[in-house]
Write an enzyme that holds these catalytic residues in place. Structure first.
Site, PDB file in Angstrom:
ATOM      1  N   ASP A  67       0.834  -1.200   0.000  1.00  0.00           N
ATOM      2  CA  ASP A  67       0.000   0.000   0.000  1.00  0.00           C
ATOM      3  C   ASP A  67       0.869   1.250   0.000  1.00  0.00           C
ATOM      4  O   ASP A  67       2.093   1.171   0.175  1.00  0.00           O
ATOM      5  CB  ASP A  67      -0.956  -0.009   1.210  1.00  0.00           C
ATOM      6  CG  ASP A  67      -0.278  -0.422   2.514  1.00  0.00           C
ATOM      7  OD1 ASP A  67       0.957  -0.445   2.565  1.00  0.00           O
ATOM      8  OD2 ASP A  67      -0.996  -0.716   3.481  1.00  0.00           O
ATOM      9  N   ASN A 135      -7.614  -1.842  14.412  1.00  0.00           N
ATOM     10  CA  ASN A 135      -9.020  -2.041  14.031  1.00  0.00           C
ATOM     11  C   ASN A 135      -9.193  -3.280  13.144  1.00  0.00           C
ATOM     12  O   ASN A 135     -10.259  -3.488  12.573  1.00  0.00           O
ATOM     13  CB  ASN A 135      -9.569  -0.803  13.305  1.00  0.00           C
ATOM     14  CG  ASN A 135      -8.883  -0.559  11.960  1.00  0.00           C
ATOM     15  OD1 ASN A 135      -7.920  -1.221  11.608  1.00  0.00           O
ATOM     16  ND2 ASN A 135      -9.388   0.400  11.209  1.00  0.00           N
ATOM     17  N   HIS A 137      -7.452  -4.008  10.346  1.00  0.00           N
ATOM     18  CA  HIS A 137      -7.150  -3.883   8.910  1.00  0.00           C
ATOM     19  C   HIS A 137      -5.889  -4.654   8.554  1.00  0.00           C
ATOM     20  O   HIS A 137      -5.011  -4.870   9.399  1.00  0.00           O
ATOM     21  CB  HIS A 137      -7.069  -2.412   8.458  1.00  0.00           C
ATOM     22  CG  HIS A 137      -5.855  -1.653   8.872  1.00  0.00           C
ATOM     23  ND1 HIS A 137      -5.887  -0.330   9.255  1.00  0.00           N
ATOM     24  CD2 HIS A 137      -4.534  -2.005   8.961  1.00  0.00           C
ATOM     25  CE1 HIS A 137      -4.676   0.094   9.527  1.00  0.00           C
ATOM     26  NE2 HIS A 137      -3.837  -0.905   9.372  1.00  0.00           N
ATOM     27  N   GLU A 142      -9.695  -1.378   5.278  1.00  0.00           N
ATOM     28  CA  GLU A 142     -10.336  -1.001   6.529  1.00  0.00           C
ATOM     29  C   GLU A 142     -11.609  -1.822   6.737  1.00  0.00           C
ATOM     30  O   GLU A 142     -12.101  -2.467   5.799  1.00  0.00           O
ATOM     31  CB  GLU A 142     -10.680   0.494   6.479  1.00  0.00           C
ATOM     32  CG  GLU A 142      -9.470   1.410   6.293  1.00  0.00           C
ATOM     33  CD  GLU A 142      -8.671   1.605   7.577  1.00  0.00           C
ATOM     34  OE1 GLU A 142      -8.646   0.708   8.447  1.00  0.00           O
ATOM     35  OE2 GLU A 142      -8.046   2.674   7.707  1.00  0.00           O
TER      36      GLU A 142
HETATM   37  C1  F6R Z   1       1.377  -1.013   6.020  1.00  0.00           C
HETATM   38  C2  F6R Z   1       0.293  -1.958   6.289  1.00  0.00           C
HETATM   39  C3  F6R Z   1      -0.552  -1.770   7.492  1.00  0.00           C
HETATM   40  C4  F6R Z   1       0.256  -1.990   8.778  1.00  0.00           C
HETATM   41  C5  F6R Z   1      -0.629  -1.828   9.999  1.00  0.00           C
HETATM   42  C6  F6R Z   1       0.165  -1.964  11.284  1.00  0.00           C
HETATM   43  O1  F6R Z   1       2.037  -1.355   4.829  1.00  0.00           O
HETATM   44  O2  F6R Z   1       0.075  -2.847   5.516  1.00  0.00           O
HETATM   45  O3  F6R Z   1      -1.627  -2.668   7.466  1.00  0.00           O
HETATM   46  O4  F6R Z   1       0.813  -3.278   8.755  1.00  0.00           O
HETATM   47  O5  F6R Z   1      -1.248  -0.571   9.979  1.00  0.00           O
HETATM   48  O6  F6R Z   1       1.025  -0.885  11.402  1.00  0.00           O
HETATM   49  P1  F6R Z   1       2.123  -0.839  12.558  1.00  0.00           P
HETATM   50  O7  F6R Z   1       3.068  -1.936  12.276  1.00  0.00           O
HETATM   51  O8  F6R Z   1       2.755   0.524  12.398  1.00  0.00           O
HETATM   52  O9  F6R Z   1       1.397  -1.025  13.831  1.00  0.00           O
END
Ligand code: F6R
Length: 249
Positions: A67, A135, A137, A142
């Site tokens: 992403d 949450n 995701h 989301e």
């Molecule tokens: C980013 C991604 C997101 C993160 C998630 C956790 O490329 O795919 O789904 O893995 O937001 O983020 P952290 O590791 O910062 O808690």
């Protein structure tokens, strides 16, 4: 789904690095899916260490980002492409052009999403790294994201923007939109490897692993995939009500 509770966050990152190294070492033409975020930072650091000290090579590996934020300047240090270059690609021996992500500066974003979806499918990702949002995701899918979703522009939830505000300065808003691979794009990978560390991830992990498969918890879609490993540190495992199904590292 295999659930592994490592002894610590660093042991969990090391285990993920082991699995990445094993994948690279055994796949004739490895296509690796990369996640970003704080969870991946120790994994990238460990892969860089192994490259420097143990000759782990990324030559011949193609890597695809999950992403990317929309609305940041080119080269912004928070852009996921920049993060991957700074923490991993800039320190190892990927060949030129081997690390790819969606282009958030494309003039036609729908066309760019379709192009990136095709590129990822054609690459046939063998191992996809994943983090999880508090949450539930995965990537930027989301709650409410359809199981058959593909690469697209999404609006980030307030929960995610609040969680990710720590990467942005005060007064600098977290981007409202991003390009993300969809749940169907991710599900097409041969193997999924989710890493979660910290007490703040425990609720999302429990709902993803033990709850019903629901679009309200996008990570619960992992239950439908035939080859999934979930690696946790002890705090991230505290929401599991059936911890006996998890194995220690
Ligand atoms: C980013 C991604 C997101 C993160 C998630 C956790 O490329 O795919 O789904 O893995 O937001 O983020 P952290 O590791 O910062 O808690």
């Amino acid at each position: 789904m295999r659930v592994v509770v490592a002894k610590s966050a660093s042991a969990a990152a090391s285990m993920v690095a082991d699995l990445v190294e094993g994948f690279i070492g055994t796949s004739p033409s490895p296509a690796l899916g990369l996640a970003t975020g704080e969870t991946m930072e120790p994994v990238f650091a460990e892969l860089v260490r192994r490259h420097r000290e143990q000759a782990l090579s990324f030559a011949g590996v193609r890597a695809y980002l999950l992403d990317e934020y929309l609305g940041l300047d080119r080269g912004d240090r928070r852009a996921y492409r920049t993060v991957v270059d700074r923490l991993l690609a800039g320190h190892v021996d990927f060949e030129a052009g081997a690390v790819r992500g969606p282009n958030p500066h494309a003039t036609d974003l729908d066309a760019e999403c379709a192009r990136y979806e095709r590129a990822v499918r054609e690459a046939s990702i063998g191992l996809q790294l994943l983090g999880i949002g508090s949450n539930g995701h995965i990537a930027f899918n989301e709650p409410g994201s359809p199981l058959d979703s593909t690469t697209r522009v999404v609006t980030l939830s307030e929960a995610t923007r609040t969680d990710n505000a720590r990467f942005f300065g005060s007064g600098q808003p977290v981007p409202a939109e991003a390009i993300t691979q969809g749940l169907a794009t991710i599900a097409a990978a041969g193997e999924l490897l989710l890493l979660a560390c910290g007490r703040h991830k425990a609720g999302a992990v429990a709902r993803a692993v033990e709850g019903p498969v629901t679009t309200e918890v996008p990570a619960s879609a992992l239950q439908l995939h035939p080859k999934v490993t979930v690696v946790l540190d002890p705090p991230a495992s505290t929401g599991l009500t059936r911890p006996e199904r998890a194995t220690g590292s």
